[in-house]
Design a protein around this motif. Structure first.
Motif, PDB file in Angstrom:
ATOM      1  N   ASP A  88      67.621 -54.243  16.001  1.00  0.00           N
ATOM      2  CA  ASP A  88      66.724 -53.620  15.028  1.00  0.00           C
ATOM      3  C   ASP A  88      66.735 -52.097  15.136  1.00  0.00           C
ATOM      4  O   ASP A  88      65.824 -51.434  14.679  1.00  0.00           O
ATOM      5  N   GLU A  89      67.785 -51.555  15.719  1.00  0.00           N
ATOM      6  CA  GLU A  89      67.921 -50.098  15.806  1.00  0.00           C
ATOM      7  C   GLU A  89      69.031 -49.637  14.880  1.00  0.00           C
ATOM      8  O   GLU A  89      70.106 -50.212  14.849  1.00  0.00           O
ATOM      9  N   LEU A  90      68.747 -48.587  14.110  1.00  0.00           N
ATOM     10  CA  LEU A  90      69.764 -47.988  13.258  1.00  0.00           C
ATOM     11  C   LEU A  90      70.636 -47.064  14.096  1.00  0.00           C
ATOM     12  O   LEU A  90      70.153 -46.459  15.041  1.00  0.00           O
ATOM     13  N   PRO A  91      71.929 -46.940  13.756  1.00  0.00           N
ATOM     14  CA  PRO A  91      72.738 -45.917  14.425  1.00  0.00           C
ATOM     15  C   PRO A  91      72.117 -44.541  14.189  1.00  0.00           C
ATOM     16  O   PRO A  91      71.460 -44.317  13.187  1.00  0.00           O
ATOM     17  N   LYS A  92      72.342 -43.625  15.083  1.00  0.00           N
ATOM     18  CA  LYS A  92      71.712 -42.300  15.064  1.00  0.00           C
ATOM     19  C   LYS A  92      71.860 -41.586  13.724  1.00  0.00           C
ATOM     20  O   LYS A  92      70.885 -41.112  13.163  1.00  0.00           O
ATOM     21  N   GLU A  93      73.079 -41.513  13.174  1.00  0.00           N
ATOM     22  CA  GLU A  93      73.278 -40.772  11.928  1.00  0.00           C
ATOM     23  C   GLU A  93      72.563 -41.439  10.752  1.00  0.00           C
ATOM     24  O   GLU A  93      72.040 -40.772   9.889  1.00  0.00           O
ATOM     25  N   GLU A  94      72.514 -42.784  10.719  1.00  0.00           N
ATOM     26  CA  GLU A  94      71.817 -43.461   9.632  1.00  0.00           C
ATOM     27  C   GLU A  94      70.311 -43.294   9.779  1.00  0.00           C
ATOM     28  O   GLU A  94      69.595 -43.199   8.801  1.00  0.00           O
ATOM     29  N   GLU A  95      69.827 -43.262  11.009  1.00  0.00           N
ATOM     30  CA  GLU A  95      68.405 -43.037  11.251  1.00  0.00           C
ATOM     31  C   GLU A  95      67.999 -41.664  10.724  1.00  0.00           C
ATOM     32  O   GLU A  95      66.964 -41.514  10.093  1.00  0.00           O
ATOM     33  N   GLU A  96      68.842 -40.660  10.948  1.00  0.00           N
ATOM     34  CA  GLU A  96      68.559 -39.314  10.451  1.00  0.00           C
ATOM     35  C   GLU A  96      68.563 -39.284   8.926  1.00  0.00           C
ATOM     36  O   GLU A  96      67.745 -38.626   8.306  1.00  0.00           O
ATOM     37  N   THR A  97      69.491 -40.024   8.294  1.00  0.00           N
ATOM     38  CA  THR A  97      69.553 -40.087   6.837  1.00  0.00           C
ATOM     39  C   THR A  97      68.298 -40.736   6.272  1.00  0.00           C
ATOM     40  O   THR A  97      67.741 -40.270   5.289  1.00  0.00           O
ATOM     41  N   VAL A  98      67.846 -41.819   6.894  1.00  0.00           N
ATOM     42  CA  VAL A  98      66.636 -42.513   6.443  1.00  0.00           C
ATOM     43  C   VAL A  98      65.428 -41.587   6.573  1.00  0.00           C
ATOM     44  O   VAL A  98      64.606 -41.492   5.660  1.00  0.00           O
ATOM     45  N   GLU A  99      65.330 -40.874   7.700  1.00  0.00           N
ATOM     46  CA  GLU A  99      64.212 -39.946   7.901  1.00  0.00           C
ATOM     47  C   GLU A  99      64.230 -38.829   6.859  1.00  0.00           C
ATOM     48  O   GLU A  99      63.208 -38.478   6.301  1.00  0.00           O
ATOM     49  N   TYR A 154      85.699 -59.177  10.026  1.00  0.00           N
ATOM     50  CA  TYR A 154      86.720 -58.779  10.981  1.00  0.00           C
ATOM     51  C   TYR A 154      86.321 -57.473  11.649  1.00  0.00           C
ATOM     52  O   TYR A 154      85.565 -56.695  11.095  1.00  0.00           O
ATOM     53  N   VAL A 155      86.864 -57.252  12.837  1.00  0.00           N
ATOM     54  CA  VAL A 155      86.648 -56.002  13.555  1.00  0.00           C
ATOM     55  C   VAL A 155      87.981 -55.259  13.591  1.00  0.00           C
ATOM     56  O   VAL A 155      89.020 -55.840  13.936  1.00  0.00           O
ATOM     57  N   LEU A 156      87.943 -53.988  13.228  1.00  0.00           N
ATOM     58  CA  LEU A 156      89.133 -53.144  13.262  1.00  0.00           C
ATOM     59  C   LEU A 156      89.531 -52.928  14.716  1.00  0.00           C
ATOM     60  O   LEU A 156      88.726 -52.491  15.533  1.00  0.00           O
ATOM     61  N   LYS A 157      90.778 -53.259  15.039  1.00  0.00           N
ATOM     62  CA  LYS A 157      91.254 -53.099  16.415  1.00  0.00           C
ATOM     63  C   LYS A 157      92.196 -51.907  16.555  1.00  0.00           C
ATOM     64  O   LYS A 157      91.981 -51.032  17.365  1.00  0.00           O
ATOM     65  N   LEU A 170      98.105 -51.813   3.778  1.00  0.00           N
ATOM     66  CA  LEU A 170      97.282 -50.840   3.069  1.00  0.00           C
ATOM     67  C   LEU A 170      96.977 -51.242   1.635  1.00  0.00           C
ATOM     68  O   LEU A 170      96.068 -50.684   1.023  1.00  0.00           O
ATOM     69  N   LYS A 171      97.705 -52.200   1.089  1.00  0.00           N
ATOM     70  CA  LYS A 171      97.468 -52.644  -0.278  1.00  0.00           C
ATOM     71  C   LYS A 171      96.291 -53.607  -0.387  1.00  0.00           C
ATOM     72  O   LYS A 171      95.788 -53.843  -1.471  1.00  0.00           O
ATOM     73  N   SER A 172      95.855 -54.156   0.732  1.00  0.00           N
ATOM     74  CA  SER A 172      94.739 -55.106   0.723  1.00  0.00           C
ATOM     75  C   SER A 172      93.434 -54.402   0.387  1.00  0.00           C
ATOM     76  O   SER A 172      93.237 -53.238   0.735  1.00  0.00           O
ATOM     77  N   ASN A 173      92.551 -55.121  -0.270  1.00  0.00           N
ATOM     78  CA  ASN A 173      91.232 -54.591  -0.612  1.00  0.00           C
ATOM     79  C   ASN A 173      90.303 -54.838   0.581  1.00  0.00           C
ATOM     80  O   ASN A 173      89.911 -55.971   0.835  1.00  0.00           O
ATOM     81  N   VAL A 174      89.981 -53.779   1.304  1.00  0.00           N
ATOM     82  CA  VAL A 174      89.185 -53.868   2.523  1.00  0.00           C
ATOM     83  C   VAL A 174      87.939 -53.010   2.375  1.00  0.00           C
ATOM     84  O   VAL A 174      88.007 -51.891   1.872  1.00  0.00           O
ATOM     85  N   SER A 175      86.804 -53.535   2.813  1.00  0.00           N
ATOM     86  CA  SER A 175      85.544 -52.783   2.767  1.00  0.00           C
ATOM     87  C   SER A 175      84.967 -52.667   4.164  1.00  0.00           C
ATOM     88  O   SER A 175      84.834 -53.665   4.867  1.00  0.00           O
ATOM     89  N   LEU A 176      84.643 -51.446   4.546  1.00  0.00           N
ATOM     90  CA  LEU A 176      83.906 -51.232   5.790  1.00  0.00           C
ATOM     91  C   LEU A 176      82.438 -51.512   5.491  1.00  0.00           C
ATOM     92  O   LEU A 176      81.892 -50.973   4.531  1.00  0.00           O
ATOM     93  N   ASN A 181      75.328 -51.186  14.407  1.00  0.00           N
ATOM     94  CA  ASN A 181      76.500 -50.372  14.128  1.00  0.00           C
ATOM     95  C   ASN A 181      77.542 -51.204  13.384  1.00  0.00           C
ATOM     96  O   ASN A 181      78.083 -52.157  13.927  1.00  0.00           O
ATOM     97  N   LEU A 182      77.807 -50.824  12.145  1.00  0.00           N
ATOM     98  CA  LEU A 182      78.773 -51.539  11.316  1.00  0.00           C
ATOM     99  C   LEU A 182      80.056 -50.743  11.129  1.00  0.00           C
ATOM    100  O   LEU A 182      80.847 -51.039  10.246  1.00  0.00           O
ATOM    101  N   GLU A 183      80.277 -49.737  11.958  1.00  0.00           N
ATOM    102  CA  GLU A 183      81.391 -48.801  11.785  1.00  0.00           C
ATOM    103  C   GLU A 183      82.762 -49.471  11.729  1.00  0.00           C
ATOM    104  O   GLU A 183      83.597 -49.074  10.946  1.00  0.00           O
ATOM    105  N   LYS A 184      83.033 -50.464  12.560  1.00  0.00           N
ATOM    106  CA  LYS A 184      84.368 -51.054  12.612  1.00  0.00           C
ATOM    107  C   LYS A 184      84.397 -52.484  12.099  1.00  0.00           C
ATOM    108  O   LYS A 184      85.369 -53.198  12.310  1.00  0.00           O
ATOM    109  N   VAL A 185      83.321 -52.904  11.417  1.00  0.00           N
ATOM    110  CA  VAL A 185      83.264 -54.260  10.874  1.00  0.00           C
ATOM    111  C   VAL A 185      83.776 -54.226   9.438  1.00  0.00           C
ATOM    112  O   VAL A 185      83.359 -53.406   8.631  1.00  0.00           O
TER     113      VAL A 185
END
Length: 145
Positions: free
Chosen positions: A127-138, A16-19, A41-47, A2-6
């Motif tokens: 080695d497990e994909l998050p549920k929504e990404e697993e569905e996208t891959v399938e 970094y982790v979004l707190k 908010l002006k910083s260039n940030v990528s999830l 899960n890379l949601e908050k990284v």
């Protein structure tokens, strides 16, 4: 994985982790040393969950590539991002055979391997994909067939 908050923050090393989200930006915690920083908010940030890698067939999400590395390395660390470019390209071809070599640069591969090793050191790889990404891959695999 899960890379949601990284987050990757331009101009700042590591991940970094979004707190907490604030009116003028957010607070993030470094995975390297645990220090909290405020980011406006002006910083260039990528999830990391929003990053994809170009392939000849389209784009693959970073989580899927991290998952492939995890499977190959059996949840262990991967090669150093400081290897020479030929070694990095050969390794990445094992992970993602159809990546677009004209649009994916060695610097991109270095970032991905460095990020993977940071996440692995913190115990955040699986080695497990998050549920929504697993569905996208399938759905993508079914569309190919």
């Amino acid at each position: 994985m899960n890379l949601e908050k990284v987050l990757a923050i331009s101009g700042k090393p590591g991940l970094y982790v979004l707190k907490v989200q604030t009116r003028s930006g957010f607070v993030a915690e470094s995975l390297a040393d645990g220090k909290k920083i405020t980011v406006n908010l002006k910083s260039n940030v990528s999830l990391l969950s929003e990053i994809s890698i170009y392939t000849y067939d389209g784009e693959k999400p970073l989580a899927e590539i991290m998952n492939n590395i995890t499977k190959k390395e059996k949840n262990g660390p991967t090669i150093s991002h400081k290897e020479d470019n030929a070694t990095l390209l050969a390794y990445f071809r094992e992970i993602l055979t159809d990546f677009d070599e004209d649009r994916v640069y060695p610097s991109d591969i270095k970032k991905i391997l460095n990020w993977y090793n940071i996440l692995q050191a913190k115990g955040l790889v699986s080695d497990e994909l998050p549920k929504e990404e697993e569905e996208t891959v399938e759905a993508t695999e079914e569309a190919k067939n």
